[in-house]
Design a protein around this motif. Sequence first.
Motif, mmCIF file in Angstrom:
data_model
loop_
_atom_site.group_PDB
_atom_site.id
_atom_site.type_symbol
_atom_site.label_atom_id
_atom_site.label_comp_id
_atom_site.label_asym_id
_atom_site.label_seq_id
_atom_site.Cartn_x
_atom_site.Cartn_y
_atom_site.Cartn_z
ATOM 1 N N GLN A 34 48.795 45.333 36.365
ATOM 2 C CA GLN A 34 48.139 45.739 37.605
ATOM 3 C C GLN A 34 47.713 47.204 37.542
ATOM 4 N N PRO A 39 43.031 45.718 31.922
ATOM 5 C CA PRO A 39 41.565 45.803 31.945
ATOM 6 C C PRO A 39 41.006 45.458 33.323
ATOM 7 N N GLU A 40 39.849 46.010 33.646
ATOM 8 C CA GLU A 40 39.174 45.692 34.896
ATOM 9 C C GLU A 40 38.690 44.235 34.857
ATOM 10 N N PRO A 41 38.659 43.579 36.013
ATOM 11 C CA PRO A 41 38.210 42.180 36.042
ATOM 12 C C PRO A 41 36.801 42.008 35.492
ATOM 13 N N ARG A 42 36.652 41.047 34.594
ATOM 14 C CA ARG A 42 35.342 40.719 34.036
ATOM 15 C C ARG A 42 34.785 39.441 34.649
ATOM 16 N N TYR A 84 45.654 36.782 32.236
ATOM 17 C CA TYR A 84 45.150 37.996 32.887
ATOM 18 C C TYR A 84 44.706 39.028 31.858
ATOM 19 N N PRO A 103 40.556 38.831 32.019
ATOM 20 C CA PRO A 103 40.812 39.570 33.269
ATOM 21 C C PRO A 103 39.904 39.084 34.394
ATOM 22 N N GLY A 146 39.280 38.519 38.890
ATOM 23 C CA GLY A 146 39.514 39.110 40.203
ATOM 24 C C GLY A 146 38.758 38.355 41.282
ATOM 25 N N ASN A 157 36.382 38.715 45.173
ATOM 26 C CA ASN A 157 35.581 39.521 46.095
ATOM 27 C C ASN A 157 35.461 38.769 47.417
ATOM 28 N N ARG A 166 43.006 41.545 41.835
ATOM 29 C CA ARG A 166 42.829 41.384 40.400
ATOM 30 C C ARG A 166 44.002 40.594 39.848
ATOM 31 N N ASN A 167 43.828 40.012 38.673
ATOM 32 C CA ASN A 167 44.884 39.187 38.062
ATOM 33 C C ASN A 167 45.330 38.092 39.030
#
Length: 226
Positions: A30, A34-37, A98, A102, A104, A106, A131-132
């Motif tokens: 967390q 990595p940032e969500p792709r 995750y 990765p 997430g 919205n 995320r995750n």
Amino acid sequence: MKHLHWINTHRYCLAGLYLFVFLSGFFLLQSFGPEPRWVLHSVVDDWIPFNEWFVVLYFLWYLWVPFFLMYFMVKDKEAYLELCFIMFAGATICLAIYLIFPNGLNLREEIDKDNFCAEMVRFLRSIDPPRNVCPSIHVSSTVAIHLVICRARSFNKCRKIKWMSWAVTLGISWSTMAIKQHSVIDVLWGWVLSVGLGAGYPRCGAMKGWKMRRNNGFGRVEDLEE
């Protein structure tokens, strides 16, 4: 000293220590993962209206999971080990997903309501970024508990407990979508993960050559290696 003696004579309970390994991995992901792709969304998510009151069921998870971990640890060794396997194996698979994929959400919109449950959701969002999320660990661990309750010999004749568990499992699963913490995609994969691991658990035991027999008078099960 009594607690230490009990642990020394019931060493299977140490399987629960893996919880701290998982939590460490989760919080590291967390914070530094990595940032969500992949941003997950389904048209079904749009059909589910936001309802802040379901946050009560969402937070019930934080009592439900520890309670049954402790209950089975003390009352039913076999059910406890099965629960640890399904829940912790599932959580570990989630962490691997995750990391490799990765993902997430919205789905969160501004909350325009002003009540206690709305404040709880705002607090939850402040500490739990979107995320995750897929598969949902919240859902997979709840389903794991329900599966074990349904199969545990300690609840063999407790139909009311099983029905209550089913209702709570559905309620917690729905709550994750109603407060927009998860997409229906996350929830479905959480169910698939635990049901799959639950179906595989007996086969794992058979491969090790375990035999099942009743412990007279207690409705429990013991595993004996050949």
